[in-house]
Write a protein that holds these residues in place. Sequence first.
Motif, PDB file in Angstrom:
ATOM      1  N   LEU A 153      33.084 -19.812  38.581  1.00  0.00           N
ATOM      2  CA  LEU A 153      34.008 -19.986  37.493  1.00  0.00           C
ATOM      3  C   LEU A 153      33.433 -19.233  36.407  1.00  0.00           C
ATOM      4  O   LEU A 153      33.869 -18.700  35.584  1.00  0.00           O
ATOM      5  N   HIS A 154      31.919 -19.821  36.055  1.00  0.00           N
ATOM      6  CA  HIS A 154      31.129 -19.540  34.924  1.00  0.00           C
ATOM      7  C   HIS A 154      31.035 -18.211  34.984  1.00  0.00           C
ATOM      8  O   HIS A 154      31.029 -17.133  33.860  1.00  0.00           O
ATOM      9  N   LEU A 155      30.778 -17.554  36.254  1.00  0.00           N
ATOM     10  CA  LEU A 155      30.636 -16.007  36.364  1.00  0.00           C
ATOM     11  C   LEU A 155      31.935 -15.217  35.990  1.00  0.00           C
ATOM     12  O   LEU A 155      31.905 -14.083  35.386  1.00  0.00           O
ATOM     13  N   THR A 156      32.728 -15.684  36.525  1.00  0.00           N
ATOM     14  CA  THR A 156      34.347 -14.896  36.292  1.00  0.00           C
ATOM     15  C   THR A 156      34.589 -14.959  34.751  1.00  0.00           C
ATOM     16  O   THR A 156      34.962 -14.046  34.575  1.00  0.00           O
ATOM     17  N   ALA A 157      34.289 -16.147  34.197  1.00  0.00           N
ATOM     18  CA  ALA A 157      34.707 -16.312  32.599  1.00  0.00           C
ATOM     19  C   ALA A 157      33.863 -15.291  31.865  1.00  0.00           C
ATOM     20  O   ALA A 157      34.128 -14.469  31.133  1.00  0.00           O
ATOM     21  N   THR A 158      32.388 -15.083  32.350  1.00  0.00           N
ATOM     22  CA  THR A 158      31.613 -14.156  31.704  1.00  0.00           C
ATOM     23  C   THR A 158      31.998 -12.812  31.865  1.00  0.00           C
ATOM     24  O   THR A 158      32.060 -11.976  30.926  1.00  0.00           O
ATOM     25  N   LEU A 159      32.468 -12.280  33.247  1.00  0.00           N
ATOM     26  CA  LEU A 159      32.787 -10.977  33.448  1.00  0.00           C
ATOM     27  C   LEU A 159      34.260 -10.749  32.584  1.00  0.00           C
ATOM     28  O   LEU A 159      34.223  -9.605  32.182  1.00  0.00           O
ATOM     29  N   PHE A 160      35.106 -11.624  32.683  1.00  0.00           N
ATOM     30  CA  PHE A 160      36.488 -11.442  31.698  1.00  0.00           C
ATOM     31  C   PHE A 160      36.197 -11.267  30.254  1.00  0.00           C
ATOM     32  O   PHE A 160      36.612 -10.368  29.831  1.00  0.00           O
ATOM     33  N   HIS A 194      21.706  -9.365  29.769  1.00  0.00           N
ATOM     34  CA  HIS A 194      22.939  -9.673  29.149  1.00  0.00           C
ATOM     35  C   HIS A 194      22.765  -9.626  27.745  1.00  0.00           C
ATOM     36  O   HIS A 194      23.696  -9.422  27.127  1.00  0.00           O
ATOM     37  N   LEU A 195      21.637 -10.404  27.472  1.00  0.00           N
ATOM     38  CA  LEU A 195      21.388 -10.669  26.014  1.00  0.00           C
ATOM     39  C   LEU A 195      21.049  -9.351  25.458  1.00  0.00           C
ATOM     40  O   LEU A 195      21.629  -8.836  24.238  1.00  0.00           O
ATOM     41  N   LEU A 249      32.000  -9.938  16.193  1.00  0.00           N
ATOM     42  CA  LEU A 249      31.769 -11.377  16.169  1.00  0.00           C
ATOM     43  C   LEU A 249      31.754 -12.053  17.455  1.00  0.00           C
ATOM     44  O   LEU A 249      30.943 -12.877  17.739  1.00  0.00           O
ATOM     45  N   ILE A 250      32.473 -11.608  18.311  1.00  0.00           N
ATOM     46  CA  ILE A 250      32.615 -12.077  19.527  1.00  0.00           C
ATOM     47  C   ILE A 250      31.363 -11.723  20.494  1.00  0.00           C
ATOM     48  O   ILE A 250      30.678 -12.838  20.914  1.00  0.00           O
ATOM     49  N   ALA A 251      30.735 -10.557  20.365  1.00  0.00           N
ATOM     50  CA  ALA A 251      29.394 -10.402  20.912  1.00  0.00           C
ATOM     51  C   ALA A 251      28.299 -11.160  20.356  1.00  0.00           C
ATOM     52  O   ALA A 251      27.625 -11.555  21.083  1.00  0.00           O
ATOM     53  N   LEU A 252      28.397 -11.281  19.060  1.00  0.00           N
ATOM     54  CA  LEU A 252      27.176 -11.913  18.373  1.00  0.00           C
ATOM     55  C   LEU A 252      27.384 -13.459  18.823  1.00  0.00           C
ATOM     56  O   LEU A 252      26.361 -14.074  19.049  1.00  0.00           O
ATOM     57  N   GLY A 253      28.512 -14.069  18.692  1.00  0.00           N
ATOM     58  CA  GLY A 253      28.643 -15.409  19.241  1.00  0.00           C
ATOM     59  C   GLY A 253      28.375 -15.651  20.694  1.00  0.00           C
ATOM     60  O   GLY A 253      27.557 -16.505  20.870  1.00  0.00           O
ATOM     61  N   ALA A 273      24.758 -15.397  20.728  1.00  0.00           N
ATOM     62  CA  ALA A 273      23.741 -16.928  20.212  1.00  0.00           C
ATOM     63  C   ALA A 273      23.984 -17.983  21.142  1.00  0.00           C
ATOM     64  O   ALA A 273      23.098 -18.715  21.441  1.00  0.00           O
ATOM     65  N   ALA A 274      25.122 -17.974  21.858  1.00  0.00           N
ATOM     66  CA  ALA A 274      25.532 -19.110  22.678  1.00  0.00           C
ATOM     67  C   ALA A 274      24.359 -18.793  23.981  1.00  0.00           C
ATOM     68  O   ALA A 274      23.766 -19.814  24.427  1.00  0.00           O
ATOM     69  N   LEU A 275      24.180 -17.525  24.363  1.00  0.00           N
ATOM     70  CA  LEU A 275      23.154 -17.272  25.546  1.00  0.00           C
ATOM     71  C   LEU A 275      22.125 -17.649  25.273  1.00  0.00           C
ATOM     72  O   LEU A 275      21.051 -18.208  25.966  1.00  0.00           O
ATOM     73  N   LEU A 276      21.460 -17.223  24.037  1.00  0.00           N
ATOM     74  CA  LEU A 276      20.057 -17.692  23.307  1.00  0.00           C
ATOM     75  C   LEU A 276      19.759 -19.372  23.303  1.00  0.00           C
ATOM     76  O   LEU A 276      18.940 -19.844  23.761  1.00  0.00           O
ATOM     77  N   LEU A 277      21.123 -19.987  22.999  1.00  0.00           N
ATOM     78  CA  LEU A 277      20.736 -21.277  23.080  1.00  0.00           C
ATOM     79  C   LEU A 277      20.712 -21.943  24.670  1.00  0.00           C
ATOM     80  O   LEU A 277      20.021 -22.899  24.722  1.00  0.00           O
ATOM     81  N   HIS A 278      21.342 -21.290  25.276  1.00  0.00           N
ATOM     82  CA  HIS A 278      21.149 -21.605  26.705  1.00  0.00           C
ATOM     83  C   HIS A 278      19.867 -21.357  27.224  1.00  0.00           C
ATOM     84  O   HIS A 278      19.156 -22.206  27.987  1.00  0.00           O
ATOM     85  N   LEU A 279      19.219 -20.109  26.795  1.00  0.00           N
ATOM     86  CA  LEU A 279      17.785 -19.809  27.397  1.00  0.00           C
ATOM     87  C   LEU A 279      16.904 -20.727  26.725  1.00  0.00           C
ATOM     88  O   LEU A 279      15.877 -21.339  27.382  1.00  0.00           O
TER      89      LEU A 279
END
Length: 550
Positions: A289-296, A354-355, A513-517, A520-526
Amino acid sequence: MTTAPATAEASRPEPVSAPAPALPFRQALPYVAAGGLVAIAQGLGQGFVSTNIPQIAGDLGITTTQASWLMVAYIVPRAALPPMLIKIRTQFGLRRFAEIGIVIYALVAFAAVWISDWRSAMVVQALSGAASAPLSTLAFLYILEPMSPRFKMVLGLPLVMAFLLAGPSLARVVSPALIGDGGLQRVHLTALGLGMLSLAAVFRLPLRPVPHAKVIQLADLCSVGLILIGFAGVATAFVIGPIRWWTDAAWIGWALAGAVAALALAMVIELRRETPLLDVRWLASPAILHLTATLFLFRLILSEQTSGAPRMLMTLGMAGSQMTALFAVIVIATFVGAMACLAWMRPGREAYLHLAALSLIAVGAFMDSHATYDTRPEQMLISQALIAVAGMLFMPPAMMAGLLSALAKGPNYILSFVIVFVSTQSLGGVIGAGVFSTVVNLRQAFHFQQLSAGLTVTDPGLANEMSLRAMSLAAQTPDLAQRKLQAAAQIASDASRQAYVLAYNDAYFLTFLIALGAAAALLLHLFRDALVARLAPAAPSSDPKATTQS
């Protein structure tokens, strides 16, 4: 990832053969070339439809709204039929699956040459979408099969994704030269030629046979029918909704509601079956589900390139021939991104690639958000090239993560994931384009209202502009009142175009803004993962000397 409960499918598994050894380079190269040819044929076939909607409308004597239905007719079977291909491949074998699929595609391409009206065009486009459904899968099989397990991921995936992503942009490069003054006849003949070449390649280079068994059931047709209805409702709403406008036609809302109901019913049926068409529990696991949401999400922000730049330039009066260089650069940038993946893509590096992709999209979208009335394709070369490279830095690593997850589940899940991936990406592209167009239409209405409010008869600047334009029309229209009306119409048209440019700028900035957000979320995850790894207690040593000393 959660572990799915055992089903009867596990007790009666599909036949699985041991992985075939990799072919020597000299024998593998023709298979890779055949896979690239099939992928380009499929991408061009889809791109020829989406690129040439105005020309198709003119050739058939219909409106552009009617011509847009051709996209629905193509996308629905293209997105809905791939799940059924899993069992078709198992029952009839890879070789027959490939041969029948490519024969049907070539026959439909031949039929497209004889299109004469809207009804025949709808039938042919529906058949074309159904015939092209196996082609993406065939492209994966032909490119990945002859490679060793290591090179399937780091070499095969970037190549096949580059061919698949480059096809629609390549259609915009070649369409103006093919159309010329002769209409769409040469476009159809080109699609037919590519279909025949693909047909020859598939029959000349057969796939390795695999064990097969009778697995297709009557209930599969019920599930596929419901999925077809669901995808038809979604595709129709997101293609026609921005054109007719969502609230102006009640049937659009009913189509979406019916689509949700049909898909929900299909999932319920699949969950209760002993041998389901799709393993819904696996697809609904947190990791998938996480992968599908990311691709979408990525498909949504990539709509900036497929639905943003070309449509804005067309609004500014650019013809397809004037955008050829732009899309040629996009095609080149796509393969540059593939080369970057070849160099850097390895298991475990997906998040960093991805980042980088999100950062490139943010930069490209921010550059595009400063477009003006005088923007031309040459000013968008760099930004669109960055977005094209980003697409390749994102898709192959995401595909690799999904394939590794499928491989951990079992060999039978690999092709299942490929087919589900192709299906969801087809529908995701339609939804992304619909959302992007909706945002642009909303913002255009807002900006046009603001600009119109500033155009008052008491404005001396407006009066002077009208006088100048009326004078320039003196040689064509001697009547002064008529010249003033034409001048006012020209100013209103310019205001509408300016409103569209401002609306596209807003949509580009929203993409930024969406790409930047997301970055940022991916950076926090890492950062969180690094912190957890740093604070985790060290594993006990297995060194006998250390044990003795303690």
